[in-house]
Design an enzyme around this catalytic site. Structure first.
Site, PDB file in Angstrom:
ATOM      1  CE  LYS A   1       0.952   1.465   4.347  1.00  0.00           C
ATOM      2  NZ  LYS A   1       1.695   2.641   4.691  1.00  0.00           N
TER       3      LYS A   1
ATOM      4  CB  ALA B   1       9.720  -0.010   2.538  1.00  0.00           C
TER       5      ALA B   1
ATOM      6  CG  LEU C   1       6.288   0.507   0.411  1.00  0.00           C
ATOM      7  CD1 LEU C   1       7.205  -0.118  -0.630  1.00  0.00           C
ATOM      8  CD2 LEU C   1       5.368   1.534  -0.270  1.00  0.00           C
TER       9      LEU C   1
ATOM     10  CB  SER D   1       0.264  -4.997   7.371  1.00  0.00           C
ATOM     11  OG  SER D   1       0.839  -4.329   8.455  1.00  0.00           O
TER      12      SER D   1
ATOM     13  CG  ASP E   1      -0.819  -0.177   7.883  1.00  0.00           C
ATOM     14  OD1 ASP E   1      -1.605   0.718   8.221  1.00  0.00           O
ATOM     15  OD2 ASP E   1       0.391   0.011   7.665  1.00  0.00           O
TER      16      ASP E   1
HETATM   17  P1  ATP Z   1       4.202  -0.350   7.834  1.00  0.00           P
HETATM   18  O1  ATP Z   1       4.107   0.405   6.549  1.00  0.00           O
HETATM   19  O2  ATP Z   1       2.977  -1.226   8.099  1.00  0.00           O
HETATM   20  O3  ATP Z   1       4.607   0.459   9.021  1.00  0.00           O
HETATM   21  P2  ATP Z   1       6.727  -1.279   6.954  1.00  0.00           P
HETATM   22  O4  ATP Z   1       6.495  -1.439   5.482  1.00  0.00           O
HETATM   23  O5  ATP Z   1       7.385  -0.005   7.359  1.00  0.00           O
HETATM   24  O6  ATP Z   1       5.342  -1.432   7.682  1.00  0.00           O
HETATM   25  P3  ATP Z   1       7.518  -4.014   7.208  1.00  0.00           P
HETATM   26  O7  ATP Z   1       8.121  -4.269   5.877  1.00  0.00           O
HETATM   27  O8  ATP Z   1       6.157  -4.550   7.439  1.00  0.00           O
HETATM   28  O9  ATP Z   1       7.553  -2.450   7.530  1.00  0.00           O
HETATM   29  O10 ATP Z   1       8.552  -4.580   8.286  1.00  0.00           O
HETATM   30  C1  ATP Z   1       8.815  -4.005   9.535  1.00  0.00           C
HETATM   31  C2  ATP Z   1       9.513  -5.044  10.406  1.00  0.00           C
HETATM   32  O11 ATP Z   1       8.577  -6.085  10.679  1.00  0.00           O
HETATM   33  C3  ATP Z   1      10.695  -5.724   9.727  1.00  0.00           C
HETATM   34  O12 ATP Z   1      11.890  -5.128  10.089  1.00  0.00           O
HETATM   35  C4  ATP Z   1      10.622  -7.175  10.181  1.00  0.00           C
HETATM   36  O13 ATP Z   1      11.553  -7.428  11.209  1.00  0.00           O
HETATM   37  C5  ATP Z   1       9.241  -7.346  10.791  1.00  0.00           C
HETATM   38  N1  ATP Z   1       8.403  -8.363  10.094  1.00  0.00           N
HETATM   39  C6  ATP Z   1       7.667  -9.304  10.697  1.00  0.00           C
HETATM   40  N2  ATP Z   1       7.007 -10.060   9.811  1.00  0.00           N
HETATM   41  C7  ATP Z   1       7.321  -9.595   8.595  1.00  0.00           C
HETATM   42  C8  ATP Z   1       6.960  -9.968   7.275  1.00  0.00           C
HETATM   43  N3  ATP Z   1       6.125 -11.005   7.031  1.00  0.00           N
HETATM   44  N4  ATP Z   1       7.451  -9.238   6.257  1.00  0.00           N
HETATM   45  C9  ATP Z   1       8.282  -8.191   6.497  1.00  0.00           C
HETATM   46  N5  ATP Z   1       8.687  -7.818   7.712  1.00  0.00           N
HETATM   47  C10 ATP Z   1       8.216  -8.491   8.766  1.00  0.00           C
END
Ligand code: ATP
Length: 318
Positions: free
Chosen positions: A9, A100, A102, A106, A139
């Site tokens: 997203k 990231a 994205l 979630s 999310d």
């Molecule tokens: P959001 O946008 O929801 O805040 P994000 O994109 O910033 O999330 P994610 O890629 O979801 O961040 O990952 C954040 C942390 O979650 C990672 O550093 C990882 O250690 C942990 N994590 C747990 N499960 C997963 C997964 N299935 N995929 C990616 N990261 C995961």
């Protein structure tokens, strides 16, 4: 065995309104699914174990993985419907950059809830899946719904908007740079907490939410006014993440200049970053911009992707 695509997203609007009694922030966001997806395969196991395999070194393969937690939550909440089903092996092929902004984790959790409902024949409704998902992460309910939505509360209250804006995103992220979502929100609270609307002033909160519901971004989406979508992009967390990461701030300037040169729609950071995106009306324009961006930033750490908007959060492949 079942395979799903779990789409990323982006946030077209992210506004922090105040603090909640549960310690989270009260948010108003406009979220959009983009076709940059992880591939999630579920394979039933005879033994009652949860096994995770992932090709990305930063993603945990134990109970810290949100996909693992999705299985455990179903087993805990629905013991009578799940205890005869054995276990599951989950294979995650990562395409969504990690940490990231994205919602990669979630979206994986959403795919597992959606997939196990089918694999284990649980008969859960979309609303029931979203309620369970909100316990895993704010999310997750949006990732289950997909498309374009207003998300309020801590992000888990999802109201779907029109699904048919067919724009394209050029996404860019420095591979070695991740931003912690809790850090971004906590720092925002430290710097801007004095501007928060107190939770007990419920009517003010409601007014602020209503302002977004009837605001320029939502109107632009409803009327499919691409230029207005581009000029109304907004994210409060840029105030925290861009000053802390000058490299990302510089990348935003480069992408903004390229967007003007290509007559594209606008550039914003997604969620807590550090991924930036520029919106474009055609796939050709998005491809040309991605190429120009790779040429103008001579850093092999920069990852550039293009992805169209999609109406789906989770897609069933087989
Ligand atoms: P959001 O946008 O929801 O805040 P994000 O994109 O910033 O999330 P994610 O890629 O979801 O961040 O990952 C954040 C942390 O979650 C990672 O550093 C990882 O250690 C942990 N994590 C747990 N499960 C997963 C997964 N299935 N995929 C990616 N990261 C995961």
């Amino acid at each position: 065995m079942l395979t799903f695509l779990a789409n990323a997203k982006i946030n077209l609007h992210l506004e922090i309104i105040g603090s909640r009694p549960d310690g989270f922030h009260e948010l108003v966001m406009v979220m959009q699914s983009v076709a940059l997806a992880d591939r999630i395969t579920l394979r039933p196991l005879n033994t009652p174990t949860i096994q995770i395999q992932c090709d990305h070194p930063q993603v945990p393969t134990d109970s810290a993985n949100l996909a693992y937690q999705a299985v455990a939550l179903l087993q805990e909440r629905l013991p009578h419907r799940t205890n005869q089903k054995g276990g599951v092996e989950i294979t995650i092929e990562k395409k969504i950059p990690v940490g990231a902004g994205l919602a990669g984790g979630s979206s994986n959790a959403a795919a597992v809830l959606f997939g196990l409902d089918i694999l284990w024949d649980l008969g859960l409704t979309r609303v029931e899946l979203q309620e369970l998902g909100s316990e895993l992460g704010s999310d997750v309910p949006f990732c289950l719904a997909g498309g374009c939505a207003i998300a309020t509360g801590r992000g888990e209250e999802v109201n779907l908007l029109y699904k048919n804006n067919s724009l394209h995103a050029v996404l860019a992220k420095y591979n070695s740079l991740s931003v912690s979502t809790p850090w971004a929100y906590q720092t925002y609270r430290e710097q801007f907490g004095h501007t928060y609307i107190p939770v007990d002033r419920f009517t003010s909160l409601e007014k602020r939410r209503a302002r977004v519901h009837s605001g320029s971004m939502v109107q632009a989406i409803g009327k499919k006014q691409s230029q207005a979508i581009g000029s109304n992009l907004y994210n409060d967390l840029e105030k925290i993440v861009l000053p802390a990461h000058p490299k990302v701030a510089l990348l935003k300037s480069t992408m903004t200049a390229l967007a003007a040169q290509f007559n594209a729609l606008g550039t914003l950071m997604s969620g807590s970053g550090p991924t930036l995106f520029t919106l474009s009306e055609t796939p050709e324009q998005a491809q040309s911009m991605a190429k120009a961006l790779r040429q103008s930033v001579s850093d092999s750490d920069l990852m550039v992707y293009t992805a169209p908007f999609t109406a789906h959060g989770i897609e069933t492949l087989s």
